[in-house]
Write an enzyme that holds these catalytic residues in place. Sequence first.
Site, PDB file in Angstrom:
ATOM      1  N   SER A   1      16.030  49.803  20.966  1.00  0.00           N
ATOM      2  CA  SER A   1      16.910  50.888  20.558  1.00  0.00           C
ATOM      3  C   SER A   1      18.360  50.432  20.397  1.00  0.00           C
ATOM      4  O   SER A   1      18.792  49.432  20.997  1.00  0.00           O
ATOM      5  CB  SER A   1      16.850  52.018  21.589  1.00  0.00           C
ATOM      6  OG  SER A   1      17.215  51.540  22.869  1.00  0.00           O
TER       7      SER A   1
ATOM      8  N   GLN B   1      21.716  50.843  21.728  1.00  0.00           N
ATOM      9  CA  GLN B   1      21.977  51.261  23.093  1.00  0.00           C
ATOM     10  C   GLN B   1      23.264  50.647  23.636  1.00  0.00           C
ATOM     11  O   GLN B   1      23.866  49.754  23.029  1.00  0.00           O
ATOM     12  CB  GLN B   1      20.810  50.842  23.992  1.00  0.00           C
ATOM     13  CG  GLN B   1      20.566  49.341  24.023  1.00  0.00           C
ATOM     14  CD  GLN B   1      19.376  48.976  24.894  1.00  0.00           C
ATOM     15  OE1 GLN B   1      19.542  48.514  26.020  1.00  0.00           O
ATOM     16  NE2 GLN B   1      18.167  49.183  24.361  1.00  0.00           N
TER      17      GLN B   1
ATOM     18  N   LYS C   1      25.613  48.183  34.585  1.00  0.00           N
ATOM     19  CA  LYS C   1      24.567  47.252  34.171  1.00  0.00           C
ATOM     20  C   LYS C   1      25.113  46.188  33.218  1.00  0.00           C
ATOM     21  O   LYS C   1      24.600  46.022  32.116  1.00  0.00           O
ATOM     22  CB  LYS C   1      23.409  48.010  33.510  1.00  0.00           C
ATOM     23  CG  LYS C   1      22.142  47.185  33.359  1.00  0.00           C
ATOM     24  CD  LYS C   1      21.094  47.955  32.576  1.00  0.00           C
ATOM     25  CE  LYS C   1      19.843  47.119  32.363  1.00  0.00           C
ATOM     26  NZ  LYS C   1      18.848  47.770  31.504  1.00  0.00           N
TER      27      LYS C   1
ATOM     28  N   GLU D   1      25.107  42.577  31.717  1.00  0.00           N
ATOM     29  CA  GLU D   1      23.968  41.666  31.681  1.00  0.00           C
ATOM     30  C   GLU D   1      24.263  40.437  30.835  1.00  0.00           C
ATOM     31  O   GLU D   1      25.026  40.480  29.868  1.00  0.00           O
ATOM     32  CB  GLU D   1      22.713  42.382  31.169  1.00  0.00           C
ATOM     33  CG  GLU D   1      22.872  43.057  29.829  1.00  0.00           C
ATOM     34  CD  GLU D   1      21.701  43.980  29.489  1.00  0.00           C
ATOM     35  OE1 GLU D   1      21.062  44.511  30.413  1.00  0.00           O
ATOM     36  OE2 GLU D   1      21.431  44.169  28.291  1.00  0.00           O
TER      37      GLU D   1
END
Length: 313
Positions: free
Chosen positions: A94, A96, A121, A123
């Site tokens: 998606s 996102q 989050k 990353e």
Amino acid sequence: MRYAWGKTGSDTIINQLLQSAGREPVSDGPTAELWMGAHPAAPSRLRHPAEETEYRLNEVIRMYPAHFLGPRLNGRTHELPFLFKILSVNQPLSIQAHPDRRLAAVLHARSPEHYPDKNHKPELAICIRDMEALIGFRRPEQISEYFRFIPELGQLCSSGGEVYGTSIPPRPELLSKDQKRLWLKQAFTNLMRATPGEIQEAAHSHRIHLEMLRDSDTELKVEDRWFLKLMDIYGQRDAGIFAVYFLNYVSLKPQEALFLGANEPHAYLTGDIVEIMAASDNVIRAGLTSKYRDVDTLVEMLHYQYGPANVLV
């Protein structure tokens, strides 16, 4: 995690890892993600050598934090602060972004069924096998050029009035840096809030144009090829299919990496990837998905920084 976008077959990297650990490979569907960590949604498990019982890692950490977390973290938390994943991407994920800590807490309190924790989050994504992705916004001048060559997209993104919101100036090269970020926000917001019918009309027209070019043996640009692929997968009514003209396309080789901070728009397209991140499963989606979409949150949270993607080596 057996999401639909994962790869299938015994030779997927996740199945190879499972077999090397003495586990049975997945033979009846996709293997998308392999989690290693203590997130409560899917914690790793421990087995005592003298027992048959398995223990959830997050529960064991709470019982013995000094042993598992070490002196720096013990006393500050009872949770493992990171999550390690292997991703095997066969179909685009998606459009996102991930929230910062402040927004994560707000979203978790408001909709815990969609945002399962209150952590941020950030990353790091490292390519294991060839990887393609969309990350960060292109320069507004480049996006404006796409509007010129794809008038249907330009009309969707620059329309004013009560339906879409704010109209945008036609020439971002004349704007200041802050004005360009506002131009970018308005254009992307107009696109993501367009109705499925309006997206379909624009997508159908653009597809006809691309197919005519292809039939005349004109080589399509990578963005155009992915537009057609995304349309074949997600149909003509998803605004995310036009994201290839807003976000930077990158192709990574093994050991090259991307860092994805808070409020950074992205989508993995294909490849095998190692991810290390904060221990969170908070994802804000707005396109190319059948899962919950939170368009208003996404378009408001993004930082709207622009420029070429920073590939780490």
